[in-house]
Design a protein around this motif. Structure first.
Motif, mmCIF file in Angstrom:
data_model
loop_
_atom_site.group_PDB
_atom_site.id
_atom_site.type_symbol
_atom_site.label_atom_id
_atom_site.label_comp_id
_atom_site.label_asym_id
_atom_site.label_seq_id
_atom_site.Cartn_x
_atom_site.Cartn_y
_atom_site.Cartn_z
ATOM 1 N N LEU A 1 0.829 -1.206 0.000
ATOM 2 C CA LEU A 1 0.000 0.000 0.000
ATOM 3 C C LEU A 1 0.863 1.256 0.000
ATOM 4 N N ASP A 2 0.379 2.314 -0.674
ATOM 5 C CA ASP A 2 1.072 3.591 -0.606
ATOM 6 C C ASP A 2 0.866 4.206 0.783
ATOM 7 N N SER A 3 1.620 5.260 1.072
ATOM 8 C CA SER A 3 1.642 5.806 2.432
ATOM 9 C C SER A 3 0.267 6.270 2.901
ATOM 10 N N HIS A 4 -0.453 7.002 2.034
ATOM 11 C CA HIS A 4 -1.764 7.515 2.427
ATOM 12 C C HIS A 4 -2.735 6.371 2.700
ATOM 13 N N THR A 5 -2.765 5.378 1.820
ATOM 14 C CA THR A 5 -3.674 4.249 1.990
ATOM 15 C C THR A 5 -3.283 3.424 3.214
ATOM 16 N N ALA A 6 -1.973 3.243 3.416
ATOM 17 C CA ALA A 6 -1.507 2.488 4.582
ATOM 18 C C ALA A 6 -1.966 3.151 5.876
ATOM 19 N N GLU A 7 -1.871 4.474 5.936
ATOM 20 C CA GLU A 7 -2.303 5.182 7.142
ATOM 21 C C GLU A 7 -3.803 4.996 7.372
ATOM 22 N N GLN A 8 -4.585 5.016 6.298
ATOM 23 C CA GLN A 8 -6.034 4.808 6.430
ATOM 24 C C GLN A 8 -6.343 3.411 6.957
ATOM 25 N N VAL A 9 -5.659 2.409 6.403
ATOM 26 C CA VAL A 9 -5.891 1.036 6.845
ATOM 27 C C VAL A 9 -5.452 0.847 8.297
ATOM 28 N N LEU A 10 -4.341 1.462 8.680
ATOM 29 C CA LEU A 10 -3.878 1.353 10.064
ATOM 30 C C LEU A 10 -4.841 2.043 11.026
ATOM 31 N N ASP A 11 -5.363 3.203 10.623
ATOM 32 C CA ASP A 11 -6.388 3.864 11.432
ATOM 33 C C ASP A 11 -7.569 2.932 11.652
ATOM 34 N N LEU A 12 -7.987 2.288 10.572
ATOM 35 C CA LEU A 12 -9.122 1.382 10.635
ATOM 36 C C LEU A 12 -8.823 0.186 11.540
ATOM 37 N N MET A 13 -7.645 -0.416 11.381
ATOM 38 C CA MET A 13 -7.291 -1.568 12.199
ATOM 39 C C MET A 13 -7.255 -1.201 13.679
ATOM 40 N N ARG A 14 -6.684 -0.046 13.973
ATOM 41 C CA ARG A 14 -6.612 0.370 15.381
ATOM 42 C C ARG A 14 -8.005 0.652 15.937
#
Length: 235
Positions: free
Chosen positions: A178-191
């Motif tokens: 994942l690119d940085s922006h998408t990775a941050e979104q997915v990590l927000d969601l996981m948390r």
């Protein structure tokens, strides 16, 4: 059981693989607790034992020695059928490559673990709708995975992992593609989902973005947890 009682307790785990005439020790006496509602990052160089540890924690493989307690129950001696049932009911998996079924719709992919677990249709439909709404993909329920972006597909994978309300989620390099922006979104969601659902997350990663978002980080070196490797990252 209290909120601080480990979902997963590993004690003295050893695992060795036979490669031709060579015996390769993958894990050498690993001890680890993973708590409810905790995101734990598992780091270390390639060959350090991360994948082996994930396979043991996810009840996919069995240790040569040591003990695994899952939610207070030792899994040693359980039959393969019992281990399969425990995985289906209580463990979710998120992979770097998403592992979605391309011929199924998004909703059918999320539904599949519930179908395997024998959950009644009406309950499955309600839980799938809730899971997709939780990851912001309700409007994509009838799309196929190839119509989605990489970040959206990983969100589907998160929804699929959480739809059965697991006690433990095993994630293997979930942001690597994942690119940085998408990775941050997915990590927000996981948390967010980790805390909302109370599930424990055990995440193998080389990604500093993941490490920063986790509650603790554990480093494996040569099949052992490195000295002073455990660190609390989130107050």
């Amino acid at each position: 059981m209290t909120a601080n009682f480990p979902v997963l307790r590993l004690r003295g785990l050893h695992k060795t693989y036979q490669l031709g005439t060579h015996r390769v020790p993958a894990l050498r006496g690993v001890n680890l607790d993973v708590l409810p509602g905790e995101m734990l990052a598992l780091t270390g160089p390639s060959g350090s034992g991360k994948s082996t540890l994930l396979n043991l924690a996810g009840l996919i493989d069995q240790a040569d020695a040591g003990d695994i307690d899952f939610h207070g129950q030792s899994v040693q001696g359980l039959s393969e059928a019992a281990l399969t049932l425990l995985r289906r009911e209580s463990i979710g998996f998120i992979f770097q490559s998403f592992n979605l079924v391309p011929v199924m719709t998004v909703a059918d992919n999320v539904d599949f673990p519930l179908f395997l677990a024998g959950v009644p249709l009406a309950e499955r439909q309600a839980r799938v709708a809730q899971a997709l709404d939780g990851v912001g993909l309700a409007e994509f329920a009838h799309h196929r995975p190839d119509a989605l972006s990489g970040g959206q597909r990983q969100r589907v994978a998160v929804a699929r992992a959480l739809v059965k309300r697991p006690r433990l989620v095993i994630a293997d390099e979930p942001t690597a593609s994942l690119d940085s922006h998408t990775a941050e979104q997915v990590l927000d969601l996981m948390r967010e989902r980790c805390h909302a659902e109370g599930a424990a997350f055990l995440i193998a990663t080389h990604d500093h973005r993941v490490v920063r978002r986790c509650d603790r980080v554990i480093t494996l070196l040569d099949g052992q947890i490195a000295d002073r490797a455990e660190e609390s990252l989130v107050a």
